[in-house]
Write an enzyme that holds these catalytic residues in place. Structure first.
Site, mmCIF file in Angstrom:
data_model
loop_
_atom_site.group_PDB
_atom_site.id
_atom_site.type_symbol
_atom_site.label_atom_id
_atom_site.label_comp_id
_atom_site.label_asym_id
_atom_site.label_seq_id
_atom_site.Cartn_x
_atom_site.Cartn_y
_atom_site.Cartn_z
ATOM 1 N N HIS A 147 -39.098 26.604 -10.819
ATOM 2 C CA HIS A 147 -39.291 28.054 -10.736
ATOM 3 C C HIS A 147 -39.638 28.468 -9.307
ATOM 4 O O HIS A 147 -39.033 29.390 -8.739
ATOM 5 C CB HIS A 147 -40.407 28.447 -11.713
ATOM 6 C CG HIS A 147 -40.777 29.893 -11.691
ATOM 7 N ND1 HIS A 147 -40.561 30.730 -12.760
ATOM 8 C CD2 HIS A 147 -41.371 30.670 -10.737
ATOM 9 C CE1 HIS A 147 -40.999 31.940 -12.467
ATOM 10 N NE2 HIS A 147 -41.499 31.925 -11.247
ATOM 11 N N GLU A 148 -40.616 27.786 -8.713
ATOM 12 C CA GLU A 148 -41.062 28.148 -7.362
ATOM 13 C C GLU A 148 -40.036 27.749 -6.304
ATOM 14 O O GLU A 148 -39.866 28.454 -5.302
ATOM 15 C CB GLU A 148 -42.414 27.489 -7.069
ATOM 16 C CG GLU A 148 -43.540 27.917 -7.997
ATOM 17 C CD GLU A 148 -43.789 29.416 -7.965
ATOM 18 O OE1 GLU A 148 -43.467 30.057 -6.943
ATOM 19 O OE2 GLU A 148 -44.281 29.952 -8.968
ATOM 20 N N HIS A 165 -37.517 30.448 -5.944
ATOM 21 C CA HIS A 165 -38.016 31.520 -5.082
ATOM 22 C C HIS A 165 -37.837 31.152 -3.606
ATOM 23 O O HIS A 165 -37.354 31.954 -2.800
ATOM 24 C CB HIS A 165 -39.511 31.769 -5.343
ATOM 25 C CG HIS A 165 -39.803 32.545 -6.582
ATOM 26 N ND1 HIS A 165 -39.217 33.754 -6.873
ATOM 27 C CD2 HIS A 165 -40.664 32.284 -7.610
ATOM 28 C CE1 HIS A 165 -39.693 34.213 -8.018
ATOM 29 N NE2 HIS A 165 -40.572 33.335 -8.491
#
Length: 382
Positions: free
Chosen positions: A67-68, A71
Site C-alpha cells: 500500500h505504502e 504511494h
C-alpha cells in the site's frame, strides 16, 4: 514518525520499521492464534495455530508495505520526492519530502494506496474461494479469507475523506481543484480529519461504557491519533505556506565558529569557545573550506577512546553531513532536518562555508515572519 531500524530498500525507497510494530504484530498474532483460528477450526495443536497466525501477520504487513510503496512509486512519477516508508503501530506511512504540484497529481498519489489494498483484498478473496474449492486445509483458507477482509477494510477506512487518511488527501485534491487554493483545501481536509477523529473517540468511549468491549478502546485510540495527526498536518501546511519562497540564506547563521581539521580533540574540548556555545561546529581544512561537522558528543567519545585523537578523526565527513545552497528553498530543507546535533545543515557555496542552519534558526525565522507578516502575505520572495 522515525524508524527504529531499517530493513533495506525496495524500488529505491528506504523501508524502516518503528518498534511499535511489534505491538500490533503481537496483537494480530494473538487474536488469530487464540481466537479466530481455534474458534473456526478447532482440533489443531497450539503450535499449528501460532505458526499460521504468525505467517498471516507477516503477509498482512507485506500488504501494508505494498500500500505504502504504491504511494511512494506514484509520488516519484509525479515529481514528488519520497524520504522513506515507515511501518508502525497503526499501519504505515510514506513520508513525502515535497508536495504534489497539481490537484490531479495529488489525486493520483492519494488514490493509489486504497486501490492497491482493494485489489489485494479481491486477490486474497479469490484465492480463498479457489482454495476452498480445492479442499485446501481449513486454516489456510481461513487465513487467506482474513487477509481478504482486512485488506478491503483497510481500503474502505483509508478512503474516508478525513486527513491524514488517503481519503483526506483525495478530499484536499478536490477542494484544491475547485478553489484553486491549496492552503484552504488543506484546512478543509484537516478539519474533516479532526471531526472524524472526535467521532471515533466518542463512539469508542460510549461503546466501551455500554458493552465493556476492549476493542472499543482501540477505536478511541485510532480516533485520538487521527485528531493529533490532522492537527499536525494543518500546522505543517501553515508553516510551509509561511516559509514559501524563503531561501536558506535568510534563516542561516552566517560565518559560524569553525574548528580546524588538524586541531587535537583535547584542545577542542578544553577551549571555552567550543564548550559553552553550541553542540556542533563546522570543520574546515587549511584552505578554509568545509570538510565536515564535529559534535561535542562525537568529540567526547573520540577523546575517551584515544586521548591523542585529532578533529579529522572524530568529525562527521562532509559527504555524510546535511548541506544546502544559500538560494535553496527553506521549505524543501525542513524534511531533511532532524533532532540531534549531527543533523545541523551546512550552507555551502561550492566547498566554501557560508553559514549553518539549526532548528533554532528555523524557529527564529518562523517567529519573525509570523510577527511581521501574520497572514503570510506581502513579503518579498527572495
Amino acid at each position: 514518525m522515525r524508524a527504529t531500524f531499517t530493513l533495506g530498500r525496495i524500488a529505491g525507497v528506504r523501508i524502516g520499521v518503528h518498534w511499535s510494530v511489534l505491538v500490533i504484530f503481537g496483537l494480530i498474532a494473538l487474536g488469530l492464534a487464540q481466537g479466530r483460528f481455534p474458534q473456526t477450526h478447532p482440533g489443531h495443536t497450539p503450535l499449528l495455530y501460532w505458526g499460521a497466525a504468525l505467517a498471516t501477520a507477516v503477509v498482512f504487513f507485506a500488504s501494508l508495505l505494498a500500500h505504502e510503496l504504491a504511494h511512494a512509486i506514484v509520488a516519484r512519477r509525479n515529481g514528488v520526492q519520497v524520504d522513506d516508508i515507515v511501518l508502525w503501530l497503526l499501519g504505515g506511512v510514506a513520508r513525502l519530502r515535497s508536495e504534489a504540484s497539481t490537484p490531479a497529481a495529488e489525486l493520483r498519489v492519494a488514490g493509489i494506496g486504497p486501490l492497491v489494498s482493494l485489489v489485494l483484498g479481491v486477490f486474497f478473496g479469490l484465492c480463498a474461494w479457489l482454495l476452498r474449492l480445492g479442499s485446501a486445509p481449513g486454516l489456510l483458507v481461513e487465513a487467506t479469507a482474513w487477509l481478504a477482509g482486512i485488506n478491503v477494510l483497510l481500503a474502505v477506512f483509508n478512503a474516508i475523506p478525513a486527513a491524514p487518511l488517503d481519503g483526506g488527501r483525495l478530499l484536499r485534491a478536490v477542494l484544491w481543484w475547485r478553489s484553486g487554493d491549496r492552503q484552504r483545501a488543506t484546512a478543509g481536509a484537516t478539519a474533516a480529519g479532526r471531526a472524524f477523529g472526535w467521532f471515533l473517540v466518542v463512539a469508542g468511549f460510549l461503546l466501551f461504557v455500554t458493552s465493556g468491549a476492549l476493542g472499543a478502546l482501540w477505536l478511541a485510540l485510532i480516533g485520538w491519533f487521527l485528531i493529533g495527526a490532522a492537527t499536525a498536518e494543518g500546522r505543517q501546511s501553515q508553516l510551509k505556506n509561511l516559509l514559501a519562497g524563503v531561501p536558506v540564506r535568510q534563516a542561516m547563521t552566517p560565518d559560524p565558529l569553525v574548528v580546524p581539521r588538524a586541531l587535537p580533540v583535547s584542545e577542542f574540548l578544553g577551549d571555552p569557545r567550543y564548550r559553552y556555545r553550541h553542540s556542533a561546529f563546522p570543520v574546515v581544512g587549511h584552505d578554509g573550506n568545509a570538510v565536515g561537522l564535529l559534535t561535542l558528543e562525537r568529540a567526547r567519545h573520540s577523546a575517551a577512546a584515544d586521548p591523542g585523537a585529532m578533529v579529522k578523526d572524530a568529525m562527521l565527513p562532509l559527504p555524510d553531513v546535511l548541506t544546502a545552497g544559500p538560494g535553496d528553498s527553506l521549505v524543501d530543507l525542513l524534511p531533511r532536518m532532524r533532532p540531534g546535533a549531527e543533523f545541523r545543515v551546512l550552507v555551502l557555496d561550492g566547498d566554501r562555508l557560508l553559514g549553518i542552519v539549526s532548528p533554532s534558526d528555523v524557529s527564529r525565522t518562523v517567529s519573525w515572519l509570523s510577527s511581521t507578516y501574520p497572514a503570510g502575505r506581502g513579503r518579498r520572495r527572495e
